[in-house]
Design an enzyme around this catalytic site. Structure first.
Site, short mmCIF file in Angstrom:
data_model
loop_
_atom_site.label_atom_id
_atom_site.label_comp_id
_atom_site.label_asym_id
_atom_site.label_seq_id
_atom_site.Cartn_x
_atom_site.Cartn_y
_atom_site.Cartn_z
N LYS A 82 1.23 4.41 -2.76
CA LYS A 82 0.95 5.80 -2.39
C LYS A 82 2.18 6.69 -2.57
O LYS A 82 2.04 7.89 -2.86
CB LYS A 82 0.43 5.86 -0.95
CG LYS A 82 -0.99 5.28 -0.81
CD LYS A 82 -1.96 6.03 -1.72
CE LYS A 82 -3.35 5.47 -1.71
NZ LYS A 82 -4.28 6.24 -2.57
N TYR A 114 0.84 -1.20 0.00
CA TYR A 114 0.00 0.00 0.00
C TYR A 114 0.87 1.26 0.00
O TYR A 114 0.68 2.17 -0.81
CB TYR A 114 -0.92 -0.01 1.22
CG TYR A 114 -1.71 1.26 1.43
CD1 TYR A 114 -2.78 1.57 0.60
CD2 TYR A 114 -1.39 2.15 2.45
CE1 TYR A 114 -3.51 2.75 0.79
CE2 TYR A 114 -2.11 3.31 2.66
CZ TYR A 114 -3.17 3.60 1.81
OH TYR A 114 -3.89 4.77 1.99
#
Length: 315
Positions: A192, A188
């Site tokens: 990002k 994740y």
């Protein structure tokens, strides 16, 4: 105006302007759509489920008491590059101008999986597909800019402070972008970080030379959204559902309307003028991680992505 004083009510009249918000059928995206539509903008909701998009449109119109609001669905599945290209081409066939693109949709902490295109699900959903969507819509955005007011045409990537907390220490792992051996939150954070580097390179390529085009990366805050219930690689779904109310009571999670503040500030407020900035809760300029501030890494990621998606770029 300081960030603490910003509210959607302070946005100007947006009549005549056109926006696309990915993932606009739920959570922060839905609150962003509502904020733009409340000021008269025409807003497309990019969503993979047409029924959920239509329900969101009805709910927003009802909440605004504006049945005349121009909110339209756009079929968009970020786990399918063909759907991304089709959505961009359909929008370009319908509109002669696009004033704002909010790359908002995302997934977090999900178990490892590959998309039909062969990429790790979080990396494709959060970064690669938004990069591809932006690439195909960029000509329309750039063409709109000279005809709009200075700085009215904008691109916003919704990222997270997870880019600093969870991303690999090496930055972007070009040799192993799927990171199968790593944790779900490392994957994740990786995606990002890529979101912010995307904005940095867009600013380097377009924003510096074209003051009409403003770009920003936005950390919305720690918000109560479905993302918190999707992170089943971190804990069982029943546990996550039970924890969310407790985290809200403890002040760890804020409501979705607050989560949209920084996106609305960056995409439509005349007070926001710092192209390339990292916007943090709520509607303030922050400082991203060292890796996210690495211009050389941003350029390297851009070139890598161009090579990876070359077949989809040509469509």
């Amino acid at each position: 105006m300081t960030g603490l004083k910003f509210s959607p009510d302070s946005l100007p009249n947006l009549s005549g302007r056109v926006f696309l918000v990915t993932g606009g059928n739920a959570g922060i995206g839905m609150a962003t759509v509502a904020g733009l539509a409340s000021k008269g903008a025409k807003v497309y909701i990019g969503a993979r489920n047409p029924d959920k998009a239509r329900k969101a449109i009805d709910d927003i119109k009802q909440s605004l008491a504006k049945p005349e609001a121009e909110i339209l669905p756009l079929l968009l599945d970020l786990q399918d590059f063909a759907s991304v290209v089709n959505a961009a081409n359909l929008l370009k066939s319908k509109e002669t101008a696009l004033h704002g693109l909010v790359n908002n949709a995302g997934i977090m902490g999900v178990p490892f999986a590959l998309t039909k295109n062969g990429y790790e699900a979080q990396f494709q959903t959060n970064y690669l597909s938004h990069w591809l969507l932006t690439y195909h819509l960029l000509p329309l955005l750039v063409a709109t800019a000279p005809c709009a007011g200075l700085g009215e045409v904008r691109i916003v990537n919704v990222t997270s402070d997870g880019h600093e907390r969870f991303a690999p220490t090496a930055g972007i792992c070009f040799s192993d972008p799927s990171l199968e051996a790593e944790s779900s939150m490392t994957r994740y954070g990786h995606s990002k970080l890529a979101n912010i580097l995307h904005i940095a390179q867009l600013h380097a390529l377009h924003g510096r030379e074209n003051p009409c085009l403003v770009v920003a990366a936005v950390h919305p805050g720690h918000i109560d959204t479905n993302l918190n219930k999707q992170a089943t690689a971190m804990a069982p779904s029943a546990f996550l559902r039970a924890m969310v109310p407790l985290m809200k009571c403890a002040g760890i999670l804020d409501n979705q309307a607050k989560g949209a503040l920084s996106s609305l500030y960056a995409i439509a407020s005349p007070e926001f003028t710092e192209s390339g900035a990292y916007v943090v809760p709520y509607a303030k300029i922050g400082t991203p991680s060292k890796a996210a501030s690495d211009g050389e890494l941003a350029g390297k990621l851009w070139d890598w992505t161009l090579r990876e998606l070359q077949d989809w770029i040509a469509m």
